[in-house]
Motif scaffolding. Structure first.
Motif, PDB file in Angstrom:
ATOM      1  N   THR A   1       0.795  -1.228   0.000  1.00  0.00           N
ATOM      2  CA  THR A   1       0.000   0.000   0.000  1.00  0.00           C
ATOM      3  C   THR A   1       0.829   1.281   0.000  1.00  0.00           C
ATOM      4  O   THR A   1       0.332   2.332  -0.392  1.00  0.00           O
ATOM      5  CB  THR A   1      -0.966   0.040   1.205  1.00  0.00           C
ATOM      6  OG1 THR A   1      -0.219  -0.067   2.403  1.00  0.00           O
ATOM      7  CG2 THR A   1      -1.971  -1.089   1.124  1.00  0.00           C
ATOM      8  N   HIS A   2       2.066   1.217   0.458  1.00  0.00           N
ATOM      9  CA  HIS A   2       2.933   2.400   0.531  1.00  0.00           C
ATOM     10  C   HIS A   2       4.325   2.071  -0.004  1.00  0.00           C
ATOM     11  O   HIS A   2       5.312   2.170   0.734  1.00  0.00           O
ATOM     12  CB  HIS A   2       3.039   2.897   1.979  1.00  0.00           C
ATOM     13  CG  HIS A   2       1.721   3.146   2.629  1.00  0.00           C
ATOM     14  ND1 HIS A   2       0.951   4.240   2.350  1.00  0.00           N
ATOM     15  CD2 HIS A   2       1.016   2.417   3.531  1.00  0.00           C
ATOM     16  CE1 HIS A   2      -0.164   4.198   3.069  1.00  0.00           C
ATOM     17  NE2 HIS A   2      -0.152   3.085   3.786  1.00  0.00           N
ATOM     18  N   PRO A   3       4.421   1.684  -1.267  1.00  0.00           N
ATOM     19  CA  PRO A   3       5.737   1.294  -1.804  1.00  0.00           C
ATOM     20  C   PRO A   3       6.719   2.475  -1.765  1.00  0.00           C
ATOM     21  O   PRO A   3       6.353   3.617  -1.987  1.00  0.00           O
ATOM     22  CB  PRO A   3       5.426   0.878  -3.240  1.00  0.00           C
ATOM     23  CG  PRO A   3       4.128   1.521  -3.568  1.00  0.00           C
ATOM     24  CD  PRO A   3       3.385   1.679  -2.279  1.00  0.00           C
ATOM     25  N   GLY A   4       7.945   2.146  -1.426  1.00  0.00           N
ATOM     26  CA  GLY A   4       8.992   3.151  -1.397  1.00  0.00           C
ATOM     27  C   GLY A   4       9.099   3.908  -0.083  1.00  0.00           C
ATOM     28  O   GLY A   4      10.071   4.627   0.123  1.00  0.00           O
ATOM     29  N   GLU A   5       8.124   3.777   0.803  1.00  0.00           N
ATOM     30  CA  GLU A   5       8.187   4.447   2.094  1.00  0.00           C
ATOM     31  C   GLU A   5       8.912   3.559   3.096  1.00  0.00           C
ATOM     32  O   GLU A   5       8.887   2.338   2.977  1.00  0.00           O
ATOM     33  CB  GLU A   5       6.786   4.775   2.602  1.00  0.00           C
ATOM     34  CG  GLU A   5       6.088   5.842   1.784  1.00  0.00           C
ATOM     35  CD  GLU A   5       4.757   6.246   2.377  1.00  0.00           C
ATOM     36  OE1 GLU A   5       4.480   5.917   3.546  1.00  0.00           O
ATOM     37  OE2 GLU A   5       3.982   6.880   1.654  1.00  0.00           O
ATOM     38  N   PRO A   6       9.544   4.161   4.095  1.00  0.00           N
ATOM     39  CA  PRO A   6      10.267   3.352   5.082  1.00  0.00           C
ATOM     40  C   PRO A   6       9.333   2.476   5.921  1.00  0.00           C
ATOM     41  O   PRO A   6       8.169   2.818   6.132  1.00  0.00           O
ATOM     42  CB  PRO A   6      10.967   4.388   5.958  1.00  0.00           C
ATOM     43  CG  PRO A   6      10.282   5.673   5.694  1.00  0.00           C
ATOM     44  CD  PRO A   6       9.645   5.585   4.347  1.00  0.00           C
ATOM     45  N   VAL A   7       9.861   1.358   6.372  1.00  0.00           N
ATOM     46  CA  VAL A   7       9.116   0.411   7.193  1.00  0.00           C
ATOM     47  C   VAL A   7       9.758   0.399   8.579  1.00  0.00           C
ATOM     48  O   VAL A   7      10.983   0.407   8.688  1.00  0.00           O
ATOM     49  CB  VAL A   7       9.179  -1.006   6.570  1.00  0.00           C
ATOM     50  CG1 VAL A   7       8.493  -2.023   7.450  1.00  0.00           C
ATOM     51  CG2 VAL A   7       8.563  -0.996   5.185  1.00  0.00           C
ATOM     52  N   MET A   8       8.939   0.408   9.624  1.00  0.00           N
ATOM     53  CA  MET A   8       9.472   0.357  10.988  1.00  0.00           C
ATOM     54  C   MET A   8      10.238  -0.943  11.194  1.00  0.00           C
ATOM     55  O   MET A   8       9.889  -1.971  10.604  1.00  0.00           O
ATOM     56  CB  MET A   8       8.328   0.371  12.019  1.00  0.00           C
ATOM     57  CG  MET A   8       7.671   1.681  12.233  1.00  0.00           C
ATOM     58  SD  MET A   8       6.490   1.596  13.595  1.00  0.00           S
ATOM     59  CE  MET A   8       5.033   1.073  12.719  1.00  0.00           C
ATOM     60  N   SER A   9      11.222  -0.881  12.061  1.00  0.00           N
ATOM     61  CA  SER A   9      11.908  -2.109  12.446  1.00  0.00           C
ATOM     62  C   SER A   9      10.940  -2.944  13.279  1.00  0.00           C
ATOM     63  O   SER A   9       9.923  -2.432  13.764  1.00  0.00           O
ATOM     64  CB  SER A   9      13.156  -1.797  13.271  1.00  0.00           C
ATOM     65  OG  SER A   9      12.783  -1.301  14.549  1.00  0.00           O
ATOM     66  N   GLU A  10      11.253  -4.205  13.457  1.00  0.00           N
ATOM     67  CA  GLU A  10      10.368  -5.070  14.240  1.00  0.00           C
ATOM     68  C   GLU A  10      10.254  -4.562  15.677  1.00  0.00           C
ATOM     69  O   GLU A  10       9.178  -4.564  16.261  1.00  0.00           O
ATOM     70  CB  GLU A  10      10.861  -6.517  14.221  1.00  0.00           C
ATOM     71  CG  GLU A  10       9.875  -7.461  14.852  1.00  0.00           C
ATOM     72  CD  GLU A  10      10.194  -8.920  14.598  1.00  0.00           C
ATOM     73  OE1 GLU A  10       9.405  -9.757  15.058  1.00  0.00           O
ATOM     74  OE2 GLU A  10      11.212  -9.227  13.942  1.00  0.00           O
ATOM     75  N   ARG A  11      11.331  -4.088  16.220  1.00  0.00           N
ATOM     76  CA  ARG A  11      11.315  -3.562  17.585  1.00  0.00           C
ATOM     77  C   ARG A  11      10.404  -2.335  17.694  1.00  0.00           C
ATOM     78  O   ARG A  11       9.608  -2.208  18.616  1.00  0.00           O
ATOM     79  CB  ARG A  11      12.738  -3.210  18.005  1.00  0.00           C
ATOM     80  CG  ARG A  11      12.840  -2.740  19.421  1.00  0.00           C
ATOM     81  CD  ARG A  11      14.277  -2.425  19.769  1.00  0.00           C
ATOM     82  NE  ARG A  11      14.374  -2.183  21.180  1.00  0.00           N
ATOM     83  CZ  ARG A  11      15.351  -2.579  21.939  1.00  0.00           C
ATOM     84  NH1 ARG A  11      16.352  -3.249  21.417  1.00  0.00           N
ATOM     85  NH2 ARG A  11      15.351  -2.309  23.219  1.00  0.00           N
ATOM     86  N   GLU A  12      10.528  -1.415  16.724  1.00  0.00           N
ATOM     87  CA  GLU A  12       9.673  -0.228  16.717  1.00  0.00           C
ATOM     88  C   GLU A  12       8.204  -0.610  16.551  1.00  0.00           C
ATOM     89  O   GLU A  12       7.327  -0.011  17.186  1.00  0.00           O
ATOM     90  CB  GLU A  12      10.069   0.709  15.582  1.00  0.00           C
ATOM     91  CG  GLU A  12      11.407   1.354  15.739  1.00  0.00           C
ATOM     92  CD  GLU A  12      11.860   2.069  14.482  1.00  0.00           C
ATOM     93  OE1 GLU A  12      12.595   3.052  14.635  1.00  0.00           O
ATOM     94  OE2 GLU A  12      11.487   1.648  13.367  1.00  0.00           O
TER      95      GLU A  12
END
Length: 61
Positions: free
Chosen positions: A34-45
Motif C-alpha cells: 500500500t505504501h511502496p517506497g516508504e520506510p518500514v518500521m523495524s520489528e522492535r519499533e
C-alpha cells in the motif's frame, strides 16, 4: 503421514496467528503493497508502537 503433516502445519499456522508471531510480517507485506517506497518500521519499533497503542486506546479488533 502427509495428512498428519498437513494438519500439524495448520495447527502451527493457527497458533502463530493467535500468538501474534506473524503480525510484523503481515505489517511489512501491507506497507510494501500500500505504501511502496516508504520506510518500514523495524520489528522492535513495530512492537513498541503496537503495545503503546493498546495501552492508550482500546480497540475492538
Amino acid at each position: 503421514m502427509g495428512r498428519v503433516t498437513e494438519i500439524a502445519g495448520q495447527i502451527r499456522w493457527y497458533w502463530s496467528s493467535l500468538m501474534g508471531d506473524n503480525h510484523y510480517q503481515r505489517y511489512v507485506t501491507h506497507r510494501g503493497r500500500t505504501h511502496p517506497g516508504e520506510p518500514v518500521m523495524s520489528e522492535r519499533e513495530y512492537w513498541r508502537m503496537r503495545y503503546r497503542t493498546a495501552e492508550v486506546e482500546p480497540r475492538c479488533c
